[in-house]
Design a protein around this motif. Structure first.
Motif, mmCIF file in Angstrom:
data_model
loop_
_atom_site.group_PDB
_atom_site.id
_atom_site.type_symbol
_atom_site.label_atom_id
_atom_site.label_comp_id
_atom_site.label_asym_id
_atom_site.label_seq_id
_atom_site.Cartn_x
_atom_site.Cartn_y
_atom_site.Cartn_z
ATOM 1 N N GLU A 246 0.928 -1.325 -0.334
ATOM 2 C CA GLU A 246 0.113 0.096 0.189
ATOM 3 C C GLU A 246 0.951 1.531 0.325
ATOM 4 O O GLU A 246 0.414 2.314 -0.426
ATOM 5 C CB GLU A 246 -1.383 -0.143 0.537
ATOM 6 C CG GLU A 246 -2.021 -1.359 1.498
ATOM 7 C CD GLU A 246 -1.281 -2.170 1.601
ATOM 8 O OE1 GLU A 246 -2.205 -3.448 0.745
ATOM 9 O OE2 GLU A 246 -0.647 -2.451 1.801
ATOM 10 N N GLU A 247 2.367 1.280 0.833
ATOM 11 C CA GLU A 247 2.982 2.491 0.508
ATOM 12 C C GLU A 247 3.394 2.555 -0.513
ATOM 13 O O GLU A 247 3.904 3.916 -1.394
ATOM 14 C CB GLU A 247 3.978 2.405 2.065
ATOM 15 C CG GLU A 247 4.828 3.487 1.434
ATOM 16 C CD GLU A 247 6.284 2.941 2.966
ATOM 17 O OE1 GLU A 247 6.732 3.742 2.783
ATOM 18 O OE2 GLU A 247 5.555 2.454 4.014
ATOM 19 N N LYS A 250 1.242 4.628 -2.498
ATOM 20 C CA LYS A 250 1.016 6.084 -1.926
ATOM 21 C C LYS A 250 2.182 7.172 -2.581
ATOM 22 O O LYS A 250 2.075 7.525 -2.950
ATOM 23 C CB LYS A 250 0.648 5.642 -0.721
ATOM 24 C CG LYS A 250 0.291 6.852 0.580
ATOM 25 C CD LYS A 250 -0.084 6.893 1.696
ATOM 26 C CE LYS A 250 0.114 7.889 2.421
ATOM 27 N NZ LYS A 250 0.395 8.056 3.789
#
Length: 392
Positions: A246-247, A250
């Motif tokens: 997820e990072e 992002k």
């Protein structure tokens, strides 16, 4: 499999007043970090009038700076544009040998024929570029190892010259060829030089085809252009590692991958390049003399029903046709076929293992891509750096 770094020195808009200087300094900072972390080689391309796509118009100068600011990492010229209106073979030999001295023998040396827009920029006939590159391969290693050198062809008349300095590495640095088609992978193998490829848009099955034809060609080579055979395959692809999947998203991984795809297809005029490669392969298939290993391979492939295009190939075709495709769709299609190495350390390790198992000798991690923030690139380099020892 060795883990390397590859860069185009990309400089996407919006631009600040000092954007070029800042990007160059960031690249040097990334090279210093790569050296500290134990990456194998820092590879830099040669492109001209690249705008946002690439600031790497003088790689021999940048690599000299990298060599002076690092201790162990090798410096990869990937690759000098070899048709003589870009770089005359004598100048290629002189500059690379000097870089080898200034780096204390850390040079990995590649040559390329370039592509349509740069041929047009330097007034190079497209049908002569491969031959001129081949002749440069035949000349440069001999310039490095012979006190007096002569060569004559349609393009070159060189009579009894002494090219100095000779390289620091003896007999000379490892040789590589930039490859983007079956024909070029076969050519690299027959030349006995390493193959530098890109797997950003290619599924693993296609990468395996390229590797197989290269290995077959290098096994059969009778007259390597250099003093030794460099039997290695290196591929670059987009790598971005973060603490979690997820990072990574992002941080802007999807946007960066899509930006690079769009910019590369525009800069390289991919549609025309694709048509040129297709015509070259058709000629190999129909060659009365057989067309070498490439002709044999293409005819064998044509006898079997081809698999339907996958999602990534369909998306790429839409982009080449001028269609606007969303960043998310481009990224998802490329990720689906394992072209990209993006995500957590666990995800990245799994995807890197795919390329190791295909027989890739050097994975050139393309980390400074598009608008990814410099600090995120540095963190990605550190996380990948923690995996290096386990792949060697």
């Amino acid at each position: 499999m060795k883990i390397d770094i590859f860069t185009e020195i990309q400089d996407p808009q919006p631009w600040s007043e000092d954007h070029e200087h800042r990007r160059i300094q960031q690249t040097l900072e990334q090279a210093r970090l790569a050296d500290e972390l134990g990456y194998g080689c820092f590879w830099l391309v040669e492109h001209h009038c690249g705008g946002e796509f690439s600031l790497s118009s003088a790689p021999e100068l940048m690599l000299t700076a990298v060599a002076q600011q690092t201790k162990n990492i090798r410096v990869g010229h990937s690759a000098v544009l070899a048709p003589y209106r870009f770089n005359h073979p004598i100048r290629i030999a002189e500059r690379a040998a000097y870089l080898d001295h200034l780096s204390q023998g850390r040079v990995e040396f590649g040559m390329a024929r370039s592509t349509v827009p740069e041929w047009r920029l330097f007034n190079i006939p497209a049908n002569e570029a491969r031959e001129q590159m081949q002749q440069a391969f035949e000349m440069v290693p001999k310039m490095w190892t012979q006190d007096h050198f002569s060569y004559e062809s349609e393009h070159y008349q060189i009579r009894d010259v002494s090219v100095v300095p000779k390289p620091y590495q003896k007999p000379h640095p490892p040789l590589w060829q930039a490859c983007s088609s079956l024909t070029s992978f076969e050519q690299a193998g027959r030349n006995g030089v390493g193959a530098l490829g890109v797997t950003l848009w290619a599924p693993p099955a296609q990468v395996k085809e390229w590797i197989d034809i290269y290995r077959a060609a290098v096994r059969s080579t009778q007259s390597p252009v250099g003093s030794f055979v460099n039997d290695q395959v290196a591929f670059f692809t987009f790598v971005h590692c973060a603490e979690t999947d997820e990072e990574a998203m992002k941080n802007g991984a999807a946007t960066a991958a899509a930006w690079y795809t769009s910019m590369a297809f525009t800069f390289f005029e991919a549609r025309e390049a694709f048509m040129q490669t297709a015509a070259e392969e058709q000629a190999k298939m129909g060659d009365p003399a057989g067309g070498g290993l490439t002709g044999q391979f293409l005819r064998a492939r044509a006898e079997h029903a081809e698999a339907p295009p996958n999602r990534a190939q369909i998306v790429i075709g839409r982009i080449m046709g001028g269609e606007q495709v969303s960043d998310e769709e481009v990224f998802d299609a490329l990720r689906e076929q394992d072209s990209l190495i993006v995500g957590s350390p666990e995800t990245c390790r799994r995807k890197m293992e795919v390329y190791r198992d295909l027989g890739v000798d050097r994975l050139m991690c393309f980390q400074q891509v598009g608008g990814l923030p410099h600090e995120k690139v540095m963190k990605s380099m550190r996380l990948v750096g923690e995996m290096i020892a386990s792949f060697e």
